[in-house]
Design a protein around this motif. Structure first.
Motif, PDB file in Angstrom:
ATOM      1  N   GLY A  65       0.965  -0.841  -0.073  1.00  0.00           N
ATOM      2  CA  GLY A  65      -0.353   0.204  -0.210  1.00  0.00           C
ATOM      3  C   GLY A  65       0.436   1.158  -0.230  1.00  0.00           C
ATOM      4  N   TYR A  66       0.157   2.205  -0.575  1.00  0.00           N
ATOM      5  CA  TYR A  66       1.342   3.454  -0.649  1.00  0.00           C
ATOM      6  C   TYR A  66       0.229   4.588   1.130  1.00  0.00           C
ATOM      7  N   LEU A  67       1.273   5.431   1.899  1.00  0.00           N
ATOM      8  CA  LEU A  67       0.462   6.198   2.828  1.00  0.00           C
ATOM      9  C   LEU A  67       0.853   7.496   2.442  1.00  0.00           C
ATOM     10  N   ASP A  68       0.074   7.738   2.801  1.00  0.00           N
ATOM     11  CA  ASP A  68       0.482   9.214   2.572  1.00  0.00           C
ATOM     12  C   ASP A  68      -0.171  10.605   3.920  1.00  0.00           C
ATOM     13  N   ILE A  69       0.875  10.806   4.256  1.00  0.00           N
ATOM     14  CA  ILE A  69       1.042  11.777   5.726  1.00  0.00           C
ATOM     15  C   ILE A  69       1.103  12.899   5.943  1.00  0.00           C
ATOM     16  N   THR A  70       0.017  12.886   4.623  1.00  0.00           N
ATOM     17  CA  THR A  70       0.613  15.220   5.019  1.00  0.00           C
ATOM     18  C   THR A  70      -0.125  15.285   6.101  1.00  0.00           C
ATOM     19  N   PHE A  71      -1.687  14.665   6.092  1.00  0.00           N
ATOM     20  CA  PHE A  71      -2.357  15.579   7.333  1.00  0.00           C
ATOM     21  C   PHE A  71      -2.325  15.240   8.914  1.00  0.00           C
ATOM     22  N   PHE A  72      -1.463  14.321   8.576  1.00  0.00           N
ATOM     23  CA  PHE A  72      -0.565  13.279  10.194  1.00  0.00           C
ATOM     24  C   PHE A  72       0.900  14.356  10.277  1.00  0.00           C
ATOM     25  N   ARG A  73       1.547  15.604   9.465  1.00  0.00           N
ATOM     26  CA  ARG A  73       2.415  15.772   9.721  1.00  0.00           C
ATOM     27  C   ARG A  73       2.668  17.445  11.222  1.00  0.00           C
ATOM     28  N   ALA A 114       4.562  11.020  11.943  1.00  0.00           N
ATOM     29  CA  ALA A 114       3.695  11.004  11.340  1.00  0.00           C
ATOM     30  C   ALA A 114       3.019  10.294  10.551  1.00  0.00           C
ATOM     31  N   ALA A 115       4.244   8.320  10.162  1.00  0.00           N
ATOM     32  CA  ALA A 115       3.525   7.580   9.993  1.00  0.00           C
ATOM     33  C   ALA A 115       2.698   6.868  10.887  1.00  0.00           C
ATOM     34  N   LEU A 116       3.687   6.759  11.701  1.00  0.00           N
ATOM     35  CA  LEU A 116       2.874   5.788  12.681  1.00  0.00           C
ATOM     36  C   LEU A 116       1.645   6.471  13.105  1.00  0.00           C
TER      37      LEU A 116
END
Lengths: 179, 309
Positions: A65-73, A114-116
């Protein structure tokens, strides 16, 4: 501006094989493991690792999968330029799975932090590992370390590590660029 | 473009095409977020938003509140009926008192057209217009266009008719601006008494016959008859309005194509549209509601990104 080659195409290929083998040693058939490429630049590495595992080492049914972390930064509204989101594509549940985050360069550790947080939106993983092509040692802001590393480098803050992929229309390579 | 050209969302007429494209692109990402098992992101955890509703609202208020909470903002809710406004306090005093509590953003619905613009000239916080009288309702227009894009692939080149009470509608004006900015052709259709005299100067077609309008369009956006805004009678009876401007299954099936039916809600079932139309596959009314949360998350997120701490 000066730049020096850290990995050329051949060295990069050897490194990818080594990383794939290390993953197999720890995860065997990958039936309970999922790979997560961190957007935007970790997805090229994740695609390569998956392709190698399938074609060179006959591992079947790998979930990627691909995970975007923008909203979690944690630097929202603190940077010079606005954050632009990328696409998240995770079509499986990560609950109780062994998750392997894959990113090209590990620098401050804030992206992985952020990814975690972000991955918890898809369930509670049994464990999370980190695979990174380049580990910029001594640059960490957070206590985050990779489980699998392609190459360690002691670049200073003014230097930039640039990973290029042939999928982007460039030659496979890793450079350290000094401006 | 990665940043809005405006610091407030006061109306569609203040936006550029690129702003709408950016809002849609961001809303696409948030739509994915709100379909995750855990629908919340921490982006706005240091932002406080006040929802100031000087006029009754159910779905818009709920939609904004949900969008704010899914972005992890702190939320204050204010209703004029139960406030000091009833005691004679002015709009600026009310808002300044609320802003003294370190509020970063204001979402405001107000019965008077231009209330948001007025406020934006007197306060520092970022303002989102959630409907100002019969003037604009920009987030509704954005979610309507987003829903058309989702169903038909794109808005450009599509023919959209807005049917019903154009005169009292803030949705109509914002929709006309947004649809035209995105390259759609717009028609309005309704009783002559409910069409503003200036409407043709906005570049829209006018049609008094509903069947002809439906034969022309790809999308019909049905508006509610706003009885609460009517001080006089604009048509003889509701029965006559239904006969001339109500959409039913029989009428839709008699067309030689399948058009998309929209409604900003709340529906007067059996007046603007019958129940079998509202609940049919041609209607995208519930998609509009879902998209409303994603669009409002996008607008709030993009405006908040311009507030520097």
């Amino acid at each position: 501006m000066s730049q020096k080659v850290l990995l050329n195409a051949k060295a990069l290929q050897v490194t990818l094989h080594r990383l794939a083998c290390q993953l197999i040693e720890n995860h065997h058939d990958f039936s309970n493991t999922v790979l997560i490429g961190i957007q935007p630049r970790g997805i090229y590495l994740a695609d390569r690792i998956k392709a190698l595992l399938e074609k060179a080492y006959d591992v079947a049914d790998i979930k990627l999968g691909y995970l975007d972390i923008t909203f979690f930064r944690d630097d929202f509204r603190r940077g010079e330029s606005p954050l632009e989101a990328n696409t998240t594509q995770i079509n499986f549940i990560v609950e109780n799975k062994k998750v392997v985050f894959i990113d090209d360069v590990l620098y401050t550790g804030r992206s992985i932090n952020a990814a975690l947080t972000a991955i918890q939106s898809f369930g509670r993983p049994a464990e999370v590992e980190l695979l990174t092509l380049i580990d910029r040692r001594f640059s960490r802001h957070l206590p985050i370390q990779p489980d699998y590393t392609g190459r360690k480098v002691d670049a200073i803050n003014e230097e930039k590590v640039k990973v290029s992929w042939k999928e982007q229309g460039q030659e496979d390579s890793v450079y350290v660029i000094k401006s | 473009m990665s940043e809005l050209s405006v610091n407030h969302l006061l109306g569609i007429k203040y936006l550029q095409r690129e702003d709408i494209d950016l809002i849609f692109e961001t809303a696409d990402h948030f739509k994915e977020v709100i379909n995750r098992p855990i629908k919340k992101v921490p982006s706005l955890r240091d932002i406080t938003i006040a929802n100031l509703f000087f006029e009754n609202s159910t779905r818009t208020k709920l939609s904004f509140e949900l969008a704010e909470k899914r972005l992890s903002a702190d939320v204050l809710n204010f209703s004029a009926a139960a406030s000091s406004v009833a005691k004679g306090e002015t709009l600026i005093d009310t808002v300044n008192n609320i802003l003294s509590m370190k509020v970063d953003m204001v979402v405001m619905r107000h019965p008077n057209p231009g209330a948001g613009v007025f406020l934006s000239k007197h306060i520092q916080a970022s303002i989102i217009n959630a409907g100002d009288g019969a003037h604009e309702h920009p987030t509704q227009a954005l979610l309507d266009c987003f829903s058309i894009r989702e169903r038909l692939g794109e808005v450009a080149g599509k023919k959209v008719v807005i049917v019903g009470d154009i005169l009292h509608s803030r949705v109509a004006l914002s929709n006309i601006f947004a649809l035209q900015l995105l390259g759609a052709e717009v028609m309005v259709c309704g009783p002559k008494t409910l069409l503003p005299k200036y409407i043709e100067s906005l570049g829209v077609k006018v049609e008094l016959n509903l069947r002809k309008a439906l034969e022309w369009c790809d999308v019909a956006n049905m508006l509610r008859v706003q009885n609460e805004r009517m001080e006089i009678s604009y048509f003889p009876t509701t029965r006559e309005y239904v006969q001339q401007y109500g959409v039913n299954k029989e009428l839709l099936e008699s067309l030689d194509k399948e058009i998309v039916i929209m409604h900003p809600g709340p529906i007067n079932r059996g007046v603007e549209i019958t129940s079998d139309v509202a609940d049919s596959g041609q209607a995208i009314i519930l998609n509009q509601v879902e998209n409303g949360v994603a669009i409002r998350m996008a607008v709030i997120y993009l405006l908040a990104s311009k507030i520097k701490k």
